[in-house]
Motif scaffolding. Structure first.
Motif: not given
Length: 149
Positions: A35-36, A38-40, A42, A44-45
């Motif tokens: 998740e982290a 994926a956030r970095g 931009n 989705s996981a």
């Protein structure tokens, strides 16, 4: 030569995946999760996991664990840290998970590797030892089949 919008998007996505892989390589000892990552990027996981596996042959978490095991192998070869210290040094928070994954990739438990590896790589430059002892990716360590006499 002009590229289509789809081809341009594909190249953009590959660049993002390369940045994720580079981040894993740099920050393997940090608490990272899909998740982290994926956030970095931009993304989705789920999308990151699917695209990363298509590009690199394994999921981001598997790649992270392989990177951690590679570093653990180097630390265990040095012989000055316990298996527990190595586990936490490479970013694993569970000794059980670390030992299980280490055994899957390397073929022996970390304590056995620590005991035997220093002798096996004695006198080798560290860059050679790293190549020779590189863990197996995308499959478990080979199982020795019993030999029939």
């Amino acid at each position: 030569m002009t590229s289509t919008p789809a081809a341009a998007q594909h190249l953009h996505d590959l660049a993002r995946l390369r940045r994720v892989r580079d981040r894993i390589d740099r920050e393997y000892a940090q608490p990272l999760d899909v998740e982290a990552l994926a956030r970095g990027a931009n993304m989705s996981a789920g999308h990151l996991s699917r695209e990363f596996k298509l590009a690199y042959g394994e999921a981001p978490y598997g790649y992270l664990m392989t990177r951690r095991i590679e570093r653990a192998m180097a630390l265990l070869r040095r012989g000055d840290l316990s298996v527990t210290e190595v586990c936490f040094e490479v970013g694993c928070s569970s000794l059980g998970t670390f030992s299980t994954r280490f055994t899957e990739l390397v073929g022996v438990p970390p304590s056995t590797y620590r005991r035997d590896a220093a002798d096996a790589t004695a006198g080798m430059p560290s860059c050679v030892a790293k190549q020779v002892t590189k863990p197996i990716r995308n499959r478990e360590a080979p199982v020795n089949e019993p030999q029939l006499a």
